[in-house]
Motif scaffolding. Structure first.
Motif, short mmCIF file in Angstrom:
data_model
loop_
_atom_site.label_atom_id
_atom_site.label_comp_id
_atom_site.label_asym_id
_atom_site.label_seq_id
_atom_site.Cartn_x
_atom_site.Cartn_y
_atom_site.Cartn_z
N ASP A 22 4.45 6.57 6.90
CA ASP A 22 3.26 7.20 6.64
C ASP A 22 3.20 8.75 7.36
O ASP A 22 2.89 9.67 6.41
N GLY A 23 4.11 8.93 8.28
CA GLY A 23 4.34 10.35 8.69
C GLY A 23 5.08 10.94 7.74
O GLY A 23 4.96 12.38 7.51
N TYR A 24 6.36 10.41 6.88
CA TYR A 24 6.92 11.13 5.97
C TYR A 24 6.24 11.55 4.80
O TYR A 24 6.22 12.57 4.41
N TYR A 25 5.11 10.53 4.34
CA TYR A 25 4.41 11.03 3.42
C TYR A 25 3.47 12.03 3.63
O TYR A 25 3.33 13.17 2.70
N GLN A 26 3.09 12.26 4.90
CA GLN A 26 2.18 13.60 5.07
C GLN A 26 3.25 14.69 4.99
O GLN A 26 2.54 15.95 4.74
N ILE A 27 4.49 14.60 5.33
CA ILE A 27 5.32 15.64 5.30
C ILE A 27 5.48 16.15 3.85
O ILE A 27 5.21 17.25 3.55
N THR A 50 0.86 -1.48 0.00
CA THR A 50 0.00 -0.04 -0.01
C THR A 50 0.87 1.13 0.04
O THR A 50 0.49 2.09 -0.80
N GLN A 51 1.98 1.49 0.74
CA GLN A 51 2.80 2.43 0.92
C GLN A 51 3.62 2.59 -0.55
O GLN A 51 3.83 3.55 -1.12
N PHE A 52 3.85 1.49 -0.87
CA PHE A 52 4.67 1.56 -2.38
C PHE A 52 3.81 1.96 -3.39
O PHE A 52 4.33 3.06 -3.93
N GLU A 53 2.53 1.87 -3.52
CA GLU A 53 1.64 2.30 -4.53
C GLU A 53 1.45 3.96 -4.11
O GLU A 53 1.40 4.68 -5.19
N LYS A 54 1.53 4.21 -2.90
CA LYS A 54 1.23 5.51 -2.52
C LYS A 54 2.37 6.55 -3.00
O LYS A 54 2.06 7.52 -3.68
#
Length: 271
Positions: free
Chosen positions: A50-55, A8-12
């Motif tokens: 997930d936190g890094y993605y938000q950044i 899921t993270q990879f796709e995001k």
């Protein structure tokens, strides 16, 4: 960082990087993305992916840093000699003849995906040696990697990275310093280093030559078509496009004409 990059993270992350840059990640190079993300998270204030993605969706500077880290910057002076010979012995004479007919003595070149600057400096040296002295040279060198652009703008290269430069050019256009060589100002002033994402319009028009070598391989077919269409819009009525020797416009709906010279195959715009 605990755990691995989940599907899921990879796709995001994959989608975000693609939407922002056109760079495509697949299962075969997933490990490269994971490695870069581990490093970025470790050096950020995020606790996890997930936190890094938000950044990165809020911080354009951090997003640019991530895009910088996932690009591969492999280059050298006078890379692919057949291309350089085509540029020197075919393209430049054609441009001189055409410019004289037009009464225009400016040659405009774009080195797209210029990495650390070896390509635009190579082109500048060849142009300086080949064009009549009353012609002017304008070279734009762009990349998505800010770190690479800073190296190019500084124009200092360790001795081992100068190996491809012919001796006559080395003596004429470089100053030897401790640990390497510095590009002389007369060459540096011909080149403008500029950050640019190829998924966006550069705003450049009436260019005579575009070099974009070994960049399209990181894009899927849709992103490649977008880039090529933007190149077409940026080029003058009669002009030339160089792409990597392993890249091709075959099968793409484009108006560029395949051009076989005595040295290498390139593409031409003739309308």
């Amino acid at each position: 960082m605990a755990g691995y990059l989940t599907d899921t993270q990879f796709e995001k992350f994959k989608k975000l990087i693609y939407d922002e840059s056109g760079i495509t990640f697949s299962s075969s190079n997933r490990s490269i993305l994971e490695s870069r993300l581990r490093e970025r998270v470790r050096n950020s204030s995020a606790d996890d992916l997930d936190g890094y993605y938000q950044i990165i969706i809020r911080d354009e500077g951090e997003l640019k840093g991530l895009l910088d880290s996932v690009t591969t910057n492999l280059t050298r002076f006078f890379r692919n000699q057949a291309h350089i010979e085509t540029f020197e012995y075919y393209v430049i004479p054609e441009l001189i003849k055409m410019k004289r007919e037009q009464g225009n003595k400016e040659v405009k070149v774009w080195s797209a995906g210029c990495s650390t600057g070896e390509e635009p400096y190579t082109l500048a040296m060849v142009l300086k040696e080949t064009l009549p002295p009353d012609f002017t040279i304008t070279i734009t060198a762009s990349d998505i990697s800010l770190k690479s652009l800073m190296i190019g703008k500084e124009g200092f290269y360790a001795t081992q990275r100068i190996s491809g430069v012919p001796e006559k050019y080395l003596k004429k256009y470089f100053d030897q310093r401790e640990g390497g060589y510095a590009v002389k100002d007369e060459l540096k002033k011909l080149i403008k280093f500029d950050y640019h994402n190829l998924q966006n319009d550069s705003g450049q028009r009436n260019l005579d030559v575009i070099f974009c070598r070994n960049v399209l391989i990181y894009f899927d077919a849709v992103a490649q078509k977008t880039v090529i269409d933007r190149f077409w819009a940026s080029l003058a009525t009669k002009s030339f496009l160089f792409i990597g020797h392993s890249e091709s416009l075959f099968g793409m709906d484009t108006q560029f004409q395949f051009l076989k010279t005595d040295w290498a195959c390139i593409y031409a715009k003739n309308s």
